[in-house]
Design an enzyme around this catalytic site. Structure first.
Site, short mmCIF file in Angstrom:
data_model
loop_
_atom_site.label_atom_id
_atom_site.label_comp_id
_atom_site.label_asym_id
_atom_site.label_seq_id
_atom_site.Cartn_x
_atom_site.Cartn_y
_atom_site.Cartn_z
N CYS A 43 9.48 -42.59 65.27
CA CYS A 43 9.68 -43.35 66.50
C CYS A 43 8.66 -44.48 66.49
O CYS A 43 7.46 -44.23 66.34
CB CYS A 43 9.51 -42.49 67.74
SG CYS A 43 9.58 -43.44 69.28
N CYS A 83 13.35 -49.77 64.93
CA CYS A 83 13.75 -48.73 65.88
C CYS A 83 14.49 -47.67 65.09
O CYS A 83 15.58 -47.93 64.57
CB CYS A 83 14.64 -49.30 66.98
SG CYS A 83 15.40 -48.02 68.02
N LYS A 98 5.84 -46.51 76.54
CA LYS A 98 6.78 -47.49 77.08
C LYS A 98 6.30 -48.06 78.42
O LYS A 98 6.74 -49.13 78.82
CB LYS A 98 8.17 -46.89 77.21
CG LYS A 98 8.93 -46.78 75.88
CD LYS A 98 10.36 -46.34 76.09
CE LYS A 98 11.11 -46.24 74.75
NZ LYS A 98 11.37 -47.54 74.14
N THR A 102 12.62 -39.37 69.07
CA THR A 102 13.25 -39.21 70.38
C THR A 102 14.35 -38.16 70.31
O THR A 102 14.84 -37.81 69.23
CB THR A 102 13.88 -40.53 70.85
OG1 THR A 102 14.93 -40.90 69.94
CG2 THR A 102 12.85 -41.65 70.92
N THR A 108 15.96 -44.83 66.11
CA THR A 108 17.16 -44.30 66.74
C THR A 108 18.36 -45.20 66.50
O THR A 108 19.48 -44.72 66.32
CB THR A 108 16.93 -44.11 68.25
OG1 THR A 108 15.67 -43.49 68.48
CG2 THR A 108 18.02 -43.25 68.86
N ARG A 161 18.86 -46.50 73.27
CA ARG A 161 19.56 -45.86 72.17
C ARG A 161 19.75 -44.36 72.39
O ARG A 161 20.81 -43.81 72.12
CB ARG A 161 18.82 -46.09 70.84
CG ARG A 161 19.00 -47.48 70.25
CD ARG A 161 18.49 -48.60 71.15
NE ARG A 161 17.06 -48.42 71.45
CZ ARG A 161 16.43 -49.05 72.46
NH1 ARG A 161 17.09 -49.85 73.27
NH2 ARG A 161 15.15 -48.86 72.67
#
Length: 235
Positions: free
Chosen positions: A199, A85, A169, A129, A87, A50
């Protein structure tokens, strides 16, 4: 309220999706299996990043990929949709236009929760992010509710991105110490009344009591709303 089936578009990232599912199960008041929520979960890990598509002005790549997920959830009989999510909510209007199933607006529900929890608030920090910050999705909703949004300074934002992309991640176990320091600095040095954990990767980090006191986690807000809309009680 009738029981409703929850659709979930996950994989952004996979770890955050598993945390979301665990929290829905843990916080649903239930005495037996049948008291829990029916969920249809699409762990679509190969969705385009994203942050990348926003920064490259290539949102059609994401929208084309997620449209199939929305169709699958329609066919599966989902009554509402959660997307863990932050984003991705930059594309909320476009995604909602693709389906008649209500999509929970994670960002707006989070800002509403700030009002309920903290009352009169002037300034809020946000940890997210680069894509979420660049998109302005939180700033837009904060403006709507009369809140000043404080983003981290550049060096701190690099640290946040490192935690998200190079630690969480990649499946690395990290201490909460760095994230807690960033939160408390936003409160003590920048004058924020609270800080949004915006996030879902950062939601994987368990905060200590002091930092948690000043934090509103968008993941937690999404969990509560998902449970309530599914006809169950949050506990």
């Amino acid at each position: 309220m009738d029981n409703k089936r929850l659709g979930v578009i996950g994989g952004m990232g996979p770890k955050a999706t598993s945390v979301f599912m665990d929290q829905v199960i843990e916080h649903t008041v239930a005495d037996r299996d049948q008291d829990h929520i029916d969920m249809v979960v699409l762990n679509h890990a190969t969705l385009p990043d994203r942050t990348t598509v926003i920064l490259e002005n290539a949102g059609e790549r994401f929208l084309k990929a997620v449209e199939r997920d929305l169709r699958l959830l329609e066919q599966a009989g989902a009554d509402h949709i959660a997307i863990p999510c932050n984003t991705s909510h930059y594309f909320y209007d476009e995604m909602q236009a693709m389906t008649s199933i209500p999509i929970i607006h994670m960002v707006e529900e989070t800002i509403k929760e700030i009002g309920r929890r903290f009352g009169s608030v002037r300034k809020v920090g946000v940890l997210a992010t680069n894509g979420t910050l660049r998109s302005g999705v939180y700033r837009k909703v904060c403006d709507k509710y009369g809140l000043e949004l404080q983003e981290p300074e550049e060096s701190v934002q690099r640290e946040i991105m490192n935690i998200i992309y190079n630690d969480i991640k990649r499946g690395r176990m990290i201490s909460s110490e760095g994230l807690e320091r960033i939160i408390l600095d936003l409160v003590e040095q920048d004058g924020c009344d609270c800080v949004i954990i915006a996030c879902t990767e950062l939601s994987c980090i368990r905060l200590g009591e002091q930092a948690a006191e000043f934090s509103v986690d968008a993941m937690d807000v999404l969990v509560r709303k998902s449970i309530e809309l599914s006809g169950k009680h949050y506990g």
